[in-house]
Design a protein around this motif. Structure first.
Motif, short mmCIF file in Angstrom:
data_model
loop_
_atom_site.label_atom_id
_atom_site.label_comp_id
_atom_site.label_asym_id
_atom_site.label_seq_id
_atom_site.Cartn_x
_atom_site.Cartn_y
_atom_site.Cartn_z
N LEU A 89 69.61 -18.67 -45.82
CA LEU A 89 69.21 -18.67 -44.42
C LEU A 89 67.70 -18.79 -44.27
O LEU A 89 67.21 -19.45 -43.34
CB LEU A 89 69.70 -17.39 -43.74
N HIS A 90 66.94 -18.19 -45.19
CA HIS A 90 65.48 -18.28 -45.09
C HIS A 90 65.01 -19.70 -45.34
O HIS A 90 64.06 -20.17 -44.70
CB HIS A 90 64.80 -17.32 -46.06
N ARG A 91 65.65 -20.42 -46.24
CA ARG A 91 65.28 -21.81 -46.46
C ARG A 91 65.53 -22.64 -45.19
O ARG A 91 64.74 -23.52 -44.84
CB ARG A 91 66.03 -22.37 -47.66
N SER A 92 66.63 -22.35 -44.51
CA SER A 92 66.92 -23.04 -43.25
C SER A 92 65.89 -22.66 -42.18
O SER A 92 65.46 -23.50 -41.38
CB SER A 92 68.32 -22.68 -42.75
N TYR A 93 65.49 -21.40 -42.18
CA TYR A 93 64.50 -20.91 -41.23
C TYR A 93 63.16 -21.63 -41.41
O TYR A 93 62.57 -22.13 -40.44
CB TYR A 93 64.34 -19.40 -41.43
N GLN A 139 81.25 -17.80 -48.25
CA GLN A 139 81.32 -18.17 -46.85
C GLN A 139 80.31 -17.43 -45.98
O GLN A 139 79.89 -17.95 -44.97
CB GLN A 139 82.74 -17.98 -46.31
N VAL A 140 79.95 -16.23 -46.37
CA VAL A 140 78.87 -15.53 -45.68
C VAL A 140 77.57 -15.92 -46.37
O VAL A 140 77.41 -15.69 -47.56
CB VAL A 140 79.07 -14.00 -45.71
N PRO A 141 76.63 -16.53 -45.66
CA PRO A 141 75.41 -17.03 -46.32
C PRO A 141 74.54 -15.91 -46.87
O PRO A 141 74.56 -14.78 -46.37
CB PRO A 141 74.70 -17.79 -45.19
N THR A 142 73.77 -16.26 -47.88
CA THR A 142 72.82 -15.30 -48.45
C THR A 142 71.52 -15.33 -47.65
O THR A 142 71.25 -16.28 -46.90
CB THR A 142 72.52 -15.63 -49.91
N VAL A 143 70.72 -14.31 -47.84
CA VAL A 143 69.42 -14.24 -47.18
C VAL A 143 68.56 -15.43 -47.61
O VAL A 143 67.88 -16.06 -46.79
CB VAL A 143 68.72 -12.91 -47.52
N GLY A 144 68.62 -15.76 -48.90
CA GLY A 144 67.83 -16.88 -49.40
C GLY A 144 68.22 -18.20 -48.76
O GLY A 144 67.35 -19.00 -48.39
#
Length: 378
Positions: free
Chosen positions: A87-91, A80-85
């Motif tokens: 979030l970076h793809r979304s970024y 449920q807590v997103p990973t850095v990876g």
């Protein structure tokens, strides 16, 4: 009506400068949603600290239930807590249509090399101040695998800024704190690297051994126009007007593509469309070399970047001149203009850059003529 659980009355006030409203205050604190997800909450834009504190108290009173611990934490799924990876793809996806492809390519490359190995599968909440300090220490100790030398302070600062910008985006979109705001940029004492340039005489020595007509004209245009090589790669015959003694620069070739294409034709780096006057040397060169189409240098496809670089380095050695980068021909042109007395506004217009960037990059070149200037004072 209860919307959140809260287990602490701790909060922080953050002062922030805004363009239209001056100084405002944000209040930040931790809450737990009713489905057990712990996250940071932010109330924004208050004119003073008193209003910010009152907004916090009102929010907690109206919408939160005080508990000792997260009552649903044991039922919380790991994902449920997103990973850095994730979030970076979304970024990166959010940047499409807002940034140039080459810029996005650069951000992705920095992530892949310096950030992904450390944090790709880590939860975004793992990126505490301590974790980021450890990462920053390791980054400043990193050496270039190809050369074995330390990266420059400026380059590492850009890597760090890239990561911090991403974390600021995450904070704005998902309210996960960007701990980089609390971490100072490291200091490194390092001598300033001297800009590599050629004099007119050195260029003449180099070009005298360039026996390929296409490369002869290509390098001549670089040295006597100061344009970026991507803009020369993108040059087309219809953009050259020998009667008016000018060239229209309105495009550039970028090899930094996101779809694995060999190249894309884009706007110039400064998004400028300019008719630039050319000197006698360039006019004579273009009269002798008729070029190809659709690309003046290369024909159906622009000249290959790697082949051009290899040829350039080979001819540097053959001519017995110091080896510089092809991009340094741009610096050489600017140095020549400054030596001839051009002001920085003229220089900026000729090379398609901003006055601010010219001052930042080339201001020290004025020092080369300081003795001559002083000698004129009687």
């Amino acid at each position: 009506m209860t919307e959140f659980y809260i287990s602490s009355n701790k909060y922080s006030l953050v002062e922030r400068k805004t363009k239209h409203n001056g100084t405002v205050y944000d209040v930040m604190f931790r809450v737990v949603t009713l489905d057990g997800i712990e996250r940071q909450k932010k109330l924004s834009g208050f004119k003073n600290k008193t209003l910010a504190k009152q907004a916090y108290l009102d929010f907690v009173t109206e919408k939160c239930e005080l508990v000792k611990n997260n009552p649903l934490k044991k039922h919380k799924p790991d994902k449920q807590v997103p990973t850095v990876g994730e979030l970076h793809r979304s970024y990166i996806a959010s940047l499409r249509g807002q940034n140039k492809e080459s810029s996005i390519y650069g951000k992705q490359s920095v992530y892949d090399i310096f950030i992904k190995p450390a944090f790709e599968s880590r939860s975004i909440t793992d990126l505490t101040k301590q974790e980021l300090l450890f990462w920053q220490d390791a980054l400043w100790a990193t050496r270039n695998e190809r050369t074995g030398e330390s990266y420059s302070h400026n380059y590492l600062s850009r890597v760090r800024a890239n990561f911090s910008t991403f974390l600021s985006w995450v904070e704005e979109r998902y309210s996960y704190k960007n701990a980089f705001k609390e971490i100072k940029l490291p200091k490194r004492r390092a001598p300033r690297t001297q800009m590599q340039i050629w004099t007119r005489e050195e260029f003449e020595q180099f070009i005298s051994v360039v026996d390929d007509p296409q490369y002869h004209t290509f390098f001549t245009l670089l040295f006597f126009t100061g344009r970026r090589k991507g803009e020369i790669f993108a040059l087309k015959p219809e953009k050259i007007d020998l009667e008016k003694r000018s060239i229209l620069f309105d495009a550039s070739i970028s090899r930094k593509t996101l779809d694995s294409a060999a190249y894309h034709e884009t706007t110039t780096k400064a998004d400028k469309t300019q008719h630039i006057p050319i000197c006698d040397v360039v006019v004579n060169e273009l009269q002798n070399y008729k070029g190809q189409a659709p690309y003046f240098f290369g024909g159906e496809r622009p000249l290959a970047d790697t082949s051009t670089t290899r040829y350039f380095q080979k001819k540097c050695e053959e001519a017995g001149v110091k080896t510089i980068r092809i991009h340094d021909l741009r610096h050489s042109f600017v140095s020549m203009l400054i030596h001839l007395g051009a002001n920085y506004m003229v220089v900026a217009d000729l090379i398609g850059d901003t006055v601010e960037q010219v001052l930042k990059t080339y201001a020290h070149l004025y020092e080369s003529d300081k003795l001559e200037i002083i000698s004129k004072i009687k």
